[in-house]
Design an enzyme around this catalytic site. Structure first.
Site, mmCIF file in Angstrom:
data_model
loop_
_atom_site.group_PDB
_atom_site.id
_atom_site.type_symbol
_atom_site.label_atom_id
_atom_site.label_comp_id
_atom_site.label_asym_id
_atom_site.label_seq_id
_atom_site.Cartn_x
_atom_site.Cartn_y
_atom_site.Cartn_z
ATOM 1 N N SER A 260 0.967 -1.179 -0.049
ATOM 2 C CA SER A 260 -0.002 -0.062 0.057
ATOM 3 C C SER A 260 0.553 1.171 0.059
ATOM 4 O O SER A 260 1.839 1.305 -0.807
ATOM 5 C CB SER A 260 -1.064 -0.051 1.155
ATOM 6 O OG SER A 260 -2.082 1.082 1.073
ATOM 7 N N ASP B 52 -8.839 -4.933 -5.976
ATOM 8 C CA ASP B 52 -8.215 -4.093 -4.994
ATOM 9 C C ASP B 52 -8.351 -2.603 -5.612
ATOM 10 O O ASP B 52 -7.893 -2.395 -6.830
ATOM 11 C CB ASP B 52 -6.805 -4.052 -4.820
ATOM 12 C CG ASP B 52 -6.128 -2.845 -3.910
ATOM 13 O OD1 ASP B 52 -6.969 -2.165 -3.284
ATOM 14 O OD2 ASP B 52 -5.040 -2.686 -3.834
ATOM 15 N N HIS C 34 -6.130 -6.240 -1.865
ATOM 16 C CA HIS C 34 -5.175 -5.523 -1.287
ATOM 17 C C HIS C 34 -4.075 -6.162 -0.592
ATOM 18 O O HIS C 34 -4.527 -6.702 0.455
ATOM 19 C CB HIS C 34 -5.727 -4.244 -0.501
ATOM 20 C CG HIS C 34 -5.007 -2.931 -0.292
ATOM 21 N ND1 HIS C 34 -4.340 -2.300 -1.206
ATOM 22 C CD2 HIS C 34 -4.366 -2.544 0.710
ATOM 23 C CE1 HIS C 34 -3.701 -1.093 -0.924
ATOM 24 N NE2 HIS C 34 -3.654 -1.334 0.453
#
Length: 501
Positions: free
Chosen positions: A177, A443, A468
């Site tokens: 991320s 995601d 994700h």
């Protein structure tokens, strides 16, 4: 009498703090509480590595400012053999959890290549407190550029401290991320310090209005059939009509178990309601079947199939009743007594500057970074293509920046920061080698990352059906073949980087 009054004041203070704690959204600007990446659940009897600390500069870009602070890190040399590589996991917008030092795909890679593993906590998150509080003046030292400079200094520090000075010792960074972005950007800005970077689910392009986030959410919900989005749209339309009257508004408050009366005289209260209800679905899509079950994360049993199953089951009542049932499921799952929808309470919570406030777990810091560097505002401006209504538009996100940090944090200033970020790191025009970009098709963040190869030396791995950061978690027997292959490809790439000149 004085003691009694003191007791009353203490009770009032506790009540206010509890109120502010509950007022912070469970899912804000695409970030769940405690950060975008979870923490591993460890086998019974596991021994975590202790907190380690180094003296770090407050700012790396003003040598006249000599202030320092203590930054936290962790180390695991269990798999290390002399002259083995250095693996560095980058901390992000939440507390760095030492459980990652014992679990995760990168640990399996460390076993294969006999690496020493480090995890550096991001400044202003977790226990790494550079300043006395989180005032706007102090937050000026919170930026991705400062974080990258922290990493550069840290690498030099640990190489000397742990005698990792061999010219043959390569260094690989890992991040998921926002830390995935940092992993890639570190390779761009400090190529002499890092020999390869894994940038998982990394948003590379900073963007003010991330309206496409909902586009991916809608597409993911549609994998169960057209009924899910259709019934969400019907529920949204019904709520819109109901809150226009006093009777209807009270019914909505009861149906969705709101903590406070809905103040429709303020558009922000209504916007907050629709945003929070959309968040019930956004969070599930973002982490759908991502293997977080291994970490003991709450809500991993709730999937797209779960919530769309509720929305399409006519035995659950009308569409709005099904929408409310999804909300009740989420409240129950996360042990929330009611849905705290008050915009003013949310803002007051995010305005708190003390390190012991509820906002200091990362909500205030991450909002500051989105308001100064990235944008990433998941708005409803996609229009009728999405079923959640058009109430939480870009204006709503910018209003939050201004209300939390001050009037000067307007759209013009935010856009200037975003432009600088893309100019500084390259955005979609980034040029770098020896970076791998894994992304999951479910995601929503993949829209701002690389899903096609940047170059032959910096490939993208687009994993169909995963969410994700899914490739970062330990393998399970239920993993999709393409997820298994993605981890194997990353391991092979790391081996190539380690063996290259």
């Amino acid at each position: 009498m004085a003691a009694s009054m003191k007791t009353v004041l203490n009770l009032v203070l506790i009540s206010v703090l509890v109120s502010f704690t509950s007022s912070l959204p469970r899912f804000l600007h695409g970030r769940p509480k405690h950060g975008l990446l979870g923490a591993p659940k460890l086998p019974q009897g596991s021994v975590l590595p202790p907190d380690m600390w180094l003296k770090q500069k407050l700012t790396h870009f003003n040598y006249a400012d000599t202030r320092t602070w203590q930054q936290r890190y962790f180390v695991n040399d269990t798999f290390y053999k002399p002259n083995g590589p250095i693996f560095l996991m980058i901390g992000g917008e939440g507390t760095a959890n030492p459980a990652w030092m014992l679990q995760g795909a990168w640990i399996e890679y460390a076993k294969t290549y006999h690496a020493i593993c480090f995890l550096l906590e991001h400044r202003y998150y977790g226990k790494s407190h550079p300043t006395p509080d989180l005032s706007v003046d102090n937050l000026q030292f919170l930026s991705s550029e400062q974080a990258l400079a922290d990493l550069a200094y840290f690498i030099q520090y640990v190489k000397h401290k742990y005698n990792l000075m061999s010219k043959d010792q390569k260094l690989i960074t890992f991040g998921g991320s926002y830390p995935g972005s940092l992993s890639a950007w570190f390779r761009v800005k400090y190529p002499h310090l890092v020999d390869g970077a894994v940038a998982t689910s990394a948003p590379i392009f900073a963007q003010l209005n991330f309206k496409e986030y909902l586009q991916v959410v809608v597409s993911s919900l549609a994998t169960t059939g057209p009924g899910c989005n259709k019934n969400i749209k019907m529920a949204t339309d019904t709520i819109t009509k109901m809150i226009s009257t006093d009777t209807g508004r009270k019914s909505v408050e009861k149906m969705f178990n709101l903590c406070d009366p809905l103040d429709t005289s303020q558009y922000v209260d209504g916007s907050n309601l629709f945003s929070n209800l959309a968040g019930n679905f956004e969070g599930v899509v973002q982490y759908n079947k991502d293997n977080r079950a291994f970490e003991g994360a709450i809500g991993t049993n709730i999937t797209i199939d779960t919530i769309c199953g509720i929305m399409t089951d006519e035995s659950n009542g009308s569409p709005i009743e099904r929408y409310a049932k999804v909300n009740s499921l989420m409240l129950s799952t996360y042990s929330q007594k009611c849905l705290d929808n008050s915009y003013n309470k949310m803002i007051k919570g995010l305005q708190a500057t003390a390190w012991n406030s509820s906002a200091s777990e990362g909500g205030r810091q991450w909002m500051y970074q989105t308001c100064t560097e990235f944008g990433f505002f998941q708005s409803s401006d996609l229009g009728d293509v999405q079923p959640f209504g058009n109430f939480f538009n870009l204006k709503f996100s910018i209003q939050q920046c201004m209300d939390v940090f001050g009037a000067k944090f307007n759209q013009e200033l935010i856009q200037m920061g975003i432009n600088r970020t893309n100019t500084n790191y390259g955005g979609y025009g980034m040029r770098a080698t020896k970076i791998v970009f894994p992304n999951g098709s479910i995601d929503p963040w993949h829209f701002l990352g690389f899903t096609k190869d940047l170059s032959m030396e910096s490939p993208a791995i687009y994993i169909q059906g995963t969410a994700h950061c899914a490739n970062m978690y330990p393998a399970t027997s239920d993993d999709l073949p393409q997820l298994v292959q993605a981890r194997a490809t990353i391991e092979k790439l790391i081996g190539t980087w380690l063996s290259s000149n």
